[in-house]
Design a protein around this motif. Structure first.
Motif, short mmCIF file in Angstrom:
data_model
loop_
_atom_site.label_atom_id
_atom_site.label_comp_id
_atom_site.label_asym_id
_atom_site.label_seq_id
_atom_site.Cartn_x
_atom_site.Cartn_y
_atom_site.Cartn_z
N ASP A 23 0.82 -1.20 0.00
CA ASP A 23 0.00 0.00 0.00
C ASP A 23 0.87 1.26 0.00
O ASP A 23 0.59 2.23 -0.73
N CYS A 24 1.90 1.27 0.83
CA CYS A 24 2.76 2.44 0.92
C CYS A 24 3.51 2.67 -0.39
O CYS A 24 3.69 3.82 -0.82
N TRP A 25 3.94 1.59 -1.02
CA TRP A 25 4.62 1.72 -2.30
C TRP A 25 3.68 2.27 -3.37
O TRP A 25 4.07 3.15 -4.16
N ASN B 161 10.24 1.61 9.67
CA ASN B 161 10.58 0.32 9.05
C ASN B 161 10.08 0.29 7.60
O ASN B 161 10.81 -0.10 6.68
N ALA B 162 8.83 0.72 7.40
CA ALA B 162 8.26 0.74 6.05
C ALA B 162 9.01 1.72 5.15
O ALA B 162 9.13 1.50 3.94
N THR B 163 9.51 2.81 5.73
CA THR B 163 10.30 3.76 4.95
C THR B 163 11.53 3.07 4.38
O THR B 163 11.89 3.28 3.21
N HIS B 164 12.19 2.24 5.19
CA HIS B 164 13.33 1.50 4.67
C HIS B 164 12.90 0.58 3.52
O HIS B 164 13.60 0.49 2.50
N ARG C 234 12.71 -0.76 -2.46
CA ARG C 234 11.94 -0.82 -3.71
C ARG C 234 12.37 0.29 -4.67
O ARG C 234 12.48 0.07 -5.88
N ALA C 235 12.62 1.48 -4.13
CA ALA C 235 13.02 2.60 -4.98
C ALA C 235 14.40 2.39 -5.60
O ALA C 235 14.71 2.98 -6.64
N SER C 236 15.20 1.55 -4.97
CA SER C 236 16.55 1.29 -5.50
C SER C 236 16.52 0.50 -6.79
O SER C 236 17.53 0.38 -7.48
N GLY C 237 15.34 -0.05 -7.12
CA GLY C 237 15.23 -0.86 -8.32
C GLY C 237 15.09 -2.33 -8.02
O GLY C 237 14.94 -3.15 -8.93
N LYS D 110 22.96 -1.44 -1.66
CA LYS D 110 22.00 -1.94 -2.64
C LYS D 110 20.56 -1.86 -2.13
O LYS D 110 19.63 -2.19 -2.86
N GLN D 111 20.40 -1.40 -0.90
CA GLN D 111 19.07 -1.31 -0.30
C GLN D 111 18.51 0.11 -0.29
O GLN D 111 17.32 0.29 -0.04
N LEU D 112 19.33 1.10 -0.58
CA LEU D 112 18.94 2.48 -0.30
C LEU D 112 18.76 3.29 -1.58
O LEU D 112 19.74 3.77 -2.17
N GLY D 113 17.51 3.46 -1.99
CA GLY D 113 17.21 4.20 -3.20
C GLY D 113 16.88 5.65 -2.91
O GLY D 113 15.80 6.13 -3.26
N CYS D 114 17.79 6.36 -2.27
CA CYS D 114 17.61 7.80 -2.03
C CYS D 114 18.98 8.44 -2.00
O CYS D 114 20.01 7.76 -1.96
N LYS D 115 18.99 9.77 -2.00
CA LYS D 115 20.25 10.51 -2.02
C LYS D 115 20.72 10.90 -0.63
O LYS D 115 21.93 11.02 -0.39
N ARG D 116 19.75 11.13 0.27
CA ARG D 116 20.10 11.59 1.62
C ARG D 116 19.20 10.90 2.63
O ARG D 116 18.09 10.49 2.30
N MET D 117 19.69 10.80 3.86
CA MET D 117 18.91 10.14 4.91
C MET D 117 19.16 10.82 6.24
O MET D 117 20.27 11.26 6.55
N LEU D 118 18.08 10.89 7.05
CA LEU D 118 18.16 11.37 8.43
C LEU D 118 17.55 10.30 9.32
O LEU D 118 16.39 9.94 9.15
#
Length: 319
Positions: free
Chosen positions: A132-134, A167-170, A175-178, A246-254
């Motif tokens: 759902d979140c995706w 957790n869902a954000t991770h 998923r965003a990483s491809g 390989k898990q992180l499909g974003c440019k920045r993280m907090l």
């Protein structure tokens, strides 16, 4: 073991004031904050509306639009997809806790927020909430909504969530990483507020009772998990999990944590793993000393919550 009032069903997992889970799989939801309607929030000037994305599942997004300071300038705003917490079994995007906090976040950060009303376990075990979140994230990125299309900059897309929502954000980043079925999605930044992670082995600083509870609880919300509490969705640093980069499909993280949170050790381990990985992005750590899990939802006006908000605003702005 305690029994319910009929004496026919034993309690398997008890989280006082929040929920009670029975061996049969039945759940009693004890934490039921009032649901608030969408509309204009007089205190912040933020307008909100509900958009149904899938009537068959109930997937809905509450969209928050801050008051435009100068509508004639047509300034585009960042878009942030927010995933509420509650262990995947309680809470709602419509609850007073989240509605009030996200009005404040939208106004303070000058960001359009899309808050996801996803399906809950045990009626809909994971990965239903992830799916759902995706779907909501992809919808926000597509700018199909008129508010997002007119006022949002989907090139500055953020995803954030607290506790189970962290957790869902991770999972959204994976998923965003491809690595998902739909291909990569461009995400500028991710904010993990007090994220829920676990694992099969106790780590330094982790309370044994909390560790044991989380392992049993994960098995309840995600009964099909491969590897139990070392499933990479709940333990991204488990042996055999994909490399963090390989898990992180974003440019920045907090990554945000509170020192009195029972999840603190896991949150720090996650941050350390990201920081030590070959991921090319940047990761920051923000710690609220002396505070407990998701304290900012219950007392958003306290000094520590304001400091956290200031850091979140700065992160969204690129600082």
């Amino acid at each position: 073991m305690a029994t319910d009032e009929s004496g026919a069903d034993e309690v398997a997992i008890d989280a006082p004031t929040y929920f009670r889970i029975f061996k049969s799989g039945r759940i009693e939801r004890l934490h039921l904050p009032p649901a608030l309607p969408a509309g204009l929030d007089e205190a912040t000037g933020v307008s909100s509306k509900d958009v149904v994305l899938d009537s068959s599942t109930g997937l809905t997004v509450r969209v928050y639009l801050p008051k435009l300071q100068d509508p004639s300038k047509k300034k585009k705003l960042p878009v942030l997809v927010y995933i509420h917490g509650g262990g995947f079994v309680i809470e709602s995007a419509f609850s007073s806790s989240y509605h009030n906090y996200l009005n404040l976040l939208a106004a303070t950060a000058g960001v359009i927020v899309a808050s996801v009303e996803y399906r809950l376990a045990p009626e809909h075990p994971l990965p239903a909430a992830y799916e759902d979140c995706w779907a909501a994230l992809r919808w926000a990125a597509s700018a199909q909504d008129e508010w997002i299309a007119e006022h949002g900059d989907v090139a500055r897309l953020f995803v954030a969530g607290d506790s189970a929502g962290g957790n869902a954000t991770h999972d959204m980043l994976v998923r965003a990483s491809g690595n998902g079925d739909d291909g990569p999605t461009s995400i500028e930044g991710a904010i993990l507020f007090h994220p829920w992670f676990g694992g099969s082995t106790l780590i330094d600083g982790e309370e044994e009772s909390s560790w044991e509870f989380n392992a049993r609880f994960w098995a309840f919300v995600c009964p099909g998990a491969v590897g139990g509490s070392d499933d990479p969705r709940v333990n991204p640093v488990a042996p055999g999990a994909p490399p963090m980069e390989k898990q992180l499909g974003c440019k920045r993280m907090l990554v945000c944590a509170a020192t009195e949170d029972k999840l603190f050790a896991r949150e720090r381990a996650y941050y350390d793993a990201v920081a030590a990985s070959a991921w090319p992005g940047t990761v920051d750590w923000f710690e609220s000393d002396g505070e407990e899990h998701v304290f900012f939802l219950n007392k958003p006006e306290c000094d520590k919550a304001k400091q956290l908000m200031d850091r979140v605003v700065a992160f969204i702005a690129g600082a």
